[in-house]
Structure formats: C-alpha cells, structure tokens
Motif scaffolding. Structure first.
Motif, PDB file in Angstrom:
ATOM      1  N   ASP A 173       7.842   9.870   5.182  1.00  0.00           N
ATOM      2  CA  ASP A 173       8.051  11.412   5.006  1.00  0.00           C
ATOM      3  C   ASP A 173       7.922  11.576   3.399  1.00  0.00           C
ATOM      4  N   LYS A 174       8.088  10.556   2.404  1.00  0.00           N
ATOM      5  CA  LYS A 174       7.842  10.805   1.209  1.00  0.00           C
ATOM      6  C   LYS A 174       6.883  10.157   0.517  1.00  0.00           C
ATOM      7  N   ILE A 175       6.114   9.679   1.137  1.00  0.00           N
ATOM      8  CA  ILE A 175       4.686   9.111   0.574  1.00  0.00           C
ATOM      9  C   ILE A 175       3.412   9.869   0.955  1.00  0.00           C
ATOM     10  N   TYR A 176       2.494  10.332   0.181  1.00  0.00           N
ATOM     11  CA  TYR A 176       1.301  11.213   0.459  1.00  0.00           C
ATOM     12  C   TYR A 176       0.221   9.884   0.905  1.00  0.00           C
ATOM     13  N   SER A 177      -0.021   8.985  -0.067  1.00  0.00           N
ATOM     14  CA  SER A 177      -0.840   8.184   0.170  1.00  0.00           C
ATOM     15  C   SER A 177      -0.423   6.661  -0.428  1.00  0.00           C
ATOM     16  N   ILE A 178      -1.013   5.796   0.200  1.00  0.00           N
ATOM     17  CA  ILE A 178      -0.763   4.643  -0.138  1.00  0.00           C
ATOM     18  C   ILE A 178      -2.062   3.826  -0.948  1.00  0.00           C
ATOM     19  N   PHE A 179      -1.922   3.062  -2.005  1.00  0.00           N
ATOM     20  CA  PHE A 179      -3.168   2.371  -2.712  1.00  0.00           C
ATOM     21  C   PHE A 179      -2.929   1.006  -2.666  1.00  0.00           C
ATOM     22  N   MET A 180      -4.003   0.204  -2.624  1.00  0.00           N
ATOM     23  CA  MET A 180      -3.947  -1.235  -2.705  1.00  0.00           C
ATOM     24  C   MET A 180      -5.298  -1.623  -3.299  1.00  0.00           C
ATOM     25  N   ALA A 181      -5.441  -3.114  -3.545  1.00  0.00           N
ATOM     26  CA  ALA A 181      -6.645  -3.497  -3.838  1.00  0.00           C
ATOM     27  C   ALA A 181      -7.176  -3.929  -2.553  1.00  0.00           C
ATOM     28  N   GLN A 197      -4.874  -1.922   8.429  1.00  0.00           N
ATOM     29  CA  GLN A 197      -3.926  -1.165   7.597  1.00  0.00           C
ATOM     30  C   GLN A 197      -4.099   0.262   7.508  1.00  0.00           C
ATOM     31  N   THR A 198      -5.374   0.595   7.220  1.00  0.00           N
ATOM     32  CA  THR A 198      -5.927   1.949   7.282  1.00  0.00           C
ATOM     33  C   THR A 198      -5.522   2.857   8.481  1.00  0.00           C
ATOM     34  N   GLU A 199      -5.892   2.063   9.507  1.00  0.00           N
ATOM     35  CA  GLU A 199      -5.592   2.615  10.995  1.00  0.00           C
ATOM     36  C   GLU A 199      -4.004   2.998  11.242  1.00  0.00           C
ATOM     37  N   TYR A 200      -3.153   1.869  10.592  1.00  0.00           N
ATOM     38  CA  TYR A 200      -1.799   2.148  10.758  1.00  0.00           C
ATOM     39  C   TYR A 200      -1.237   3.253   9.808  1.00  0.00           C
ATOM     40  N   ALA A 201      -1.920   3.219   8.654  1.00  0.00           N
ATOM     41  CA  ALA A 201      -1.355   4.429   7.739  1.00  0.00           C
ATOM     42  C   ALA A 201      -1.696   5.692   8.233  1.00  0.00           C
ATOM     43  N   HIS A 202      -3.170   5.751   8.928  1.00  0.00           N
ATOM     44  CA  HIS A 202      -3.403   7.091   9.484  1.00  0.00           C
ATOM     45  C   HIS A 202      -2.738   7.377  10.526  1.00  0.00           C
ATOM     46  N   LYS A 203      -2.239   6.609  11.443  1.00  0.00           N
ATOM     47  CA  LYS A 203      -1.306   6.897  12.497  1.00  0.00           C
ATOM     48  C   LYS A 203       0.282   7.432  12.134  1.00  0.00           C
ATOM     49  N   ASN A 204       0.364   7.072  10.976  1.00  0.00           N
ATOM     50  CA  ASN A 204       1.632   7.449  10.418  1.00  0.00           C
ATOM     51  C   ASN A 204       1.684   8.958   9.499  1.00  0.00           C
ATOM     52  N   GLY A 205       0.260   9.305   9.364  1.00  0.00           N
ATOM     53  CA  GLY A 205       0.148  10.553   8.694  1.00  0.00           C
ATOM     54  C   GLY A 205      -0.146  10.198   7.125  1.00  0.00           C
ATOM     55  N   VAL A 206      -0.236   9.070   6.842  1.00  0.00           N
ATOM     56  CA  VAL A 206      -0.438   8.845   5.106  1.00  0.00           C
ATOM     57  C   VAL A 206      -1.741   8.498   5.171  1.00  0.00           C
ATOM     58  N   ARG A 207      -2.424   9.025   4.054  1.00  0.00           N
ATOM     59  CA  ARG A 207      -3.613   8.435   3.397  1.00  0.00           C
ATOM     60  C   ARG A 207      -3.743   7.022   2.856  1.00  0.00           C
ATOM     61  N   MET A 208      -4.883   6.489   2.817  1.00  0.00           N
ATOM     62  CA  MET A 208      -5.044   5.143   2.426  1.00  0.00           C
ATOM     63  C   MET A 208      -6.348   5.177   1.250  1.00  0.00           C
ATOM     64  N   GLU A 209      -5.727   4.716   0.115  1.00  0.00           N
ATOM     65  CA  GLU A 209      -6.637   4.450  -1.323  1.00  0.00           C
ATOM     66  C   GLU A 209      -6.894   3.000  -1.350  1.00  0.00           C
ATOM     67  N   LEU A 210      -8.289   2.863  -1.820  1.00  0.00           N
ATOM     68  CA  LEU A 210      -8.568   1.371  -2.241  1.00  0.00           C
ATOM     69  C   LEU A 210      -8.969   1.460  -3.879  1.00  0.00           C
ATOM     70  N   VAL A 211      -8.363   0.496  -4.639  1.00  0.00           N
ATOM     71  CA  VAL A 211      -8.484   0.425  -5.925  1.00  0.00           C
ATOM     72  C   VAL A 211      -9.577  -0.616  -6.292  1.00  0.00           C
ATOM     73  N   LEU A 212     -10.641  -0.344  -7.178  1.00  0.00           N
ATOM     74  CA  LEU A 212     -11.553  -0.993  -7.235  1.00  0.00           C
ATOM     75  C   LEU A 212     -11.962  -0.843  -8.851  1.00  0.00           C
ATOM     76  N   ASN A 213     -10.928  -0.764  -9.725  1.00  0.00           N
ATOM     77  CA  ASN A 213     -10.587  -0.338 -10.917  1.00  0.00           C
ATOM     78  C   ASN A 213     -11.230  -1.359 -12.096  1.00  0.00           C
ATOM     79  N   SER A 214     -11.953  -2.252 -11.625  1.00  0.00           N
ATOM     80  CA  SER A 214     -12.654  -3.186 -12.843  1.00  0.00           C
ATOM     81  C   SER A 214     -12.878  -2.560 -14.058  1.00  0.00           C
ATOM     82  N   SER A 215     -12.331  -2.910 -15.358  1.00  0.00           N
ATOM     83  CA  SER A 215     -12.737  -2.264 -16.427  1.00  0.00           C
ATOM     84  C   SER A 215     -14.155  -3.153 -16.934  1.00  0.00           C
TER      85      SER A 215
END
Length: 347
Positions: free
Chosen positions: A22-30, A54-72
């Motif tokens: 209820d406090k989380i809009y989106s999860i992010f992970m690598a 994990q994406t399916e589980y997050a969506h079932k709980n109403g939370v978005r999923m973000e993938l981090v591919l931010n190699s500099s």
C-alpha cells in the motif's frame, strides 16, 4: 506520492517487500549482468524466468515492476552488430514479460528502446541530468521519466528550471549517501559497469573508489552532512517539482529497505539519519546523526546555499553540533560521544 522501492532480486525478498504494497508504487531491480550491467554490484542476478515470476507477483499485488540496466559504460558493445542483436533480444523478452519500465543511462539505449519497444524508458541518475538542457535532450529522445542527478537535489533553482523545461515525469533519488560532487563518481560507476556486467570481467584486487570515499567521510563526517540526500520531513519542499521519489539501496537487506519505505511514506523519521542513507555499513556503525536535529536546516540554509564551502563553514559547524560517534567498538561498553570530543582524544 509515488515511491520506487529497491529489491535485491529474489522472489522471497519481493514477497516480503510487498507486505507494504500500500506504500509502494513500483519495485525496481537489476536483471542479469550477462546482457547489460548496472551501476551497482548484484546480490542476485535474476534470469528471465525469475523476472517473469516476480513481475507477475508484483502486478497481482497492484505494484509496477522496473528493470535497471543502467550501465554507464558498455565498452562500445552496444554499437556492434552482435551487441545490438543481444540487447534487442533481451529487451524484447523483458517487454514480453510485462516489465513496466526500463532504466538506462546510455542515450543510444534511451532512443533505441523508446523507438522500438512499447515500454516506458527511464533515464538513470547515472546519465547525470543536472540542467534543463540535458533534460530537454533526453525528453527529445523519447524518455518517459528522468531521474535527476542527485547532486542538484538542493539546487532548487536548477530543479525548477528542469521542471519548467520538460513535460515528462521527474524522479528524485532521496537517500543516496555519496559525496556531493563526488570526484570518483564517473570512474566508480564505470568500474561497476564492467565488474558486474557481461564477460569478460576485470579481476581486480579491491575497490579503490569505495575505500577512498569511506576514508574521507570517516575523517570528515561533514561530508556526510553535505551529501545531497533528502530527509523524509523535507519531501514537502519538493512537491511542486515532483511527487515521484526513488529509494536507493537494492544491495541492502529487506528490513532496511522497509524501514526506509515507512520513513519516506510517513514523511518522518525519529532516529539516526544514517539508518536511511544508502552508504557503507562502516559509516552507519560509526556515526549517529539524530534526524530530527536537522529540522528546518533545508529551508534556513541549504535552499539558498551558494555551495562555496570554504567561505561558508555552515555544515562543518552543524556536524560538530549534532554528530555523535559510537565508541568501544560494539562491546558491552558501547556508548555515544560527541564527534568533536572523540576527535580530540583521537578515537
């Protein structure tokens, strides 16, 4: 408020985090470092099937999923035919899985993903967007969201200029404990990109940048005070800029992350500021900075600070006033002493 919350990358970690859904809009992970690296070390390297679950589980709980591919730095592989093919294949799989957004630092990837895929493209804090001109450039490439360079978190003139210049979403990283205007920042994240990215990976002896940065802050904790973090209580000063905030710390344990989630969701924390900062445990175990002792500092000083530290000295005085140090090395005789006193006796 939209909180983007880090996950170490395991399904069990995600389930524990989503007890606070209820406090989380989106999860992010690598994702997997076998394709595109990130700006951090990896506690987990989820493969596509793990990401899908994990994406399916997050969506079932109403939370978005973000993938981090931010190699500099990708060593130019992204511009080779093979690199293009592999990256395109991987991003296509992520989109098919249902990933809601992908974070990248390379302008080439921002433009490529925005053009070729139906997914929100987020410009990483490692793209160092610190001016309206840079923000306009990335928005023009198709960015849906921009994580503003945390170095300008206390430069309200810059933040408002960026807000006035682009229509895309702006996101602030609230709890990074890095040095303000860190001289190691570019080299350190390039190192991470190779050390925790695709093969071949360098066989290094240690992390010079980590230890040098740690050494500087132990010797001069005013550098911690100067770091551009945003206290939970100070979120109110940023609401005319954005309502989207990112909590850093995907290499930490879940209980630490949840403590940060509660603090920023409640916009209040009564405890050690170090509990909230994404910084080395060595610093957390050494310094105690009462978070509430910093009430009103932002509006009274930092909002209008010229950032000429040699002439100002405000943060040095503040550090001596509020910072305490754990002594006796975690033994039964552990105690808190004013930092200035421990400095005087050489402990």
């Amino acid at each position: 408020m939209k909180l983007f919350v880090p996950s170490p990358g395991h399904i069990n970690s995600l389930k524990e985090l989503l007890t606070a859904k209820d406090k989380i809009y989106s999860i992010f992970m690598a994702g997997s470092p076998d394709y595109i690296g990130t700006g951090r070390s990896n506690l987990a390297s989820p493969q596509l099937e793990d990401i899908a679950a994990q994406t399916e589980y997050a969506h079932k709980n109403g939370v978005r999923m973000e993938l981090v591919l931010n190699s500099s730095c990708m060593g130019g592989r992204q511009l080779t035919p093979e690199g293009f093919r592999i990256n395109h294949w991987y991003i296509e799989k992520l989109v098919d899985i249902g990933i809601d957004s992908i974070v990248v630092a390379d302008p080439y990837l921002v433009e490529t993903i925005a053009r070729d895929f139906d997914v929100d493209v987020v410009v990483s804090v490692l793209a160092f967007v610190d001016s309206p001109q840079k923000a306009e450039f990335f928005a023009g490439l198709g960015a849906k969201s921009i994580v503003i360079d945390s170095n300008v978190n206390r430069h309200f003139d810059v933040l408002h200029a960026i807000r006035d210049s682009v229509d895309c979403e702006l996101k602030l990283l609230v709890n990074e404990g890095c040095l303000y205007r860190c001289p190691f920042r570019y080299a350190h994240f390039n190192f991470f990109s190779h050390a925790f990215g695709p093969e071949p990976r360098p066989n290094v002896l240690d992390d010079y940048y980590y230890f040098k940065c740690l050494e500087l802050r132990i010797a001069s904790p005013e550098l911690i005070i100067k770091s551009p973090w945003i206290r939970p209580e100070d979120i109110k000063h940023y609401k005319d800029i954005t309502d989207v905030y990112k909590i850093g710390g995907r290499t930490h344990f879940v209980d630490w992350i949840l403590n940060c989630v509660n603090a920023y969701h409640n916009e209040s924390y009564d405890g050690n500021l170090m509990d909230l900062l994404d910084c080395p445990k060595d610093l957390k175990d050494l310094f105690y900075i009462p978070n509430k002792s910093l009430d009103s500092v932002l509006e009274q000083q930092w909002k209008n600070c010229k950032k000429v530290c040699k002439k100002c000295g405000y943060c040095k005085v503040l550090t001596k006033k509020v910072t305490r140090t754990y002594t006796k090395g975690g033994t039964e005789f552990e105690s808190l002493e004013p930092w200035e006193e421990t400095l005087a006796v050489g402990t």
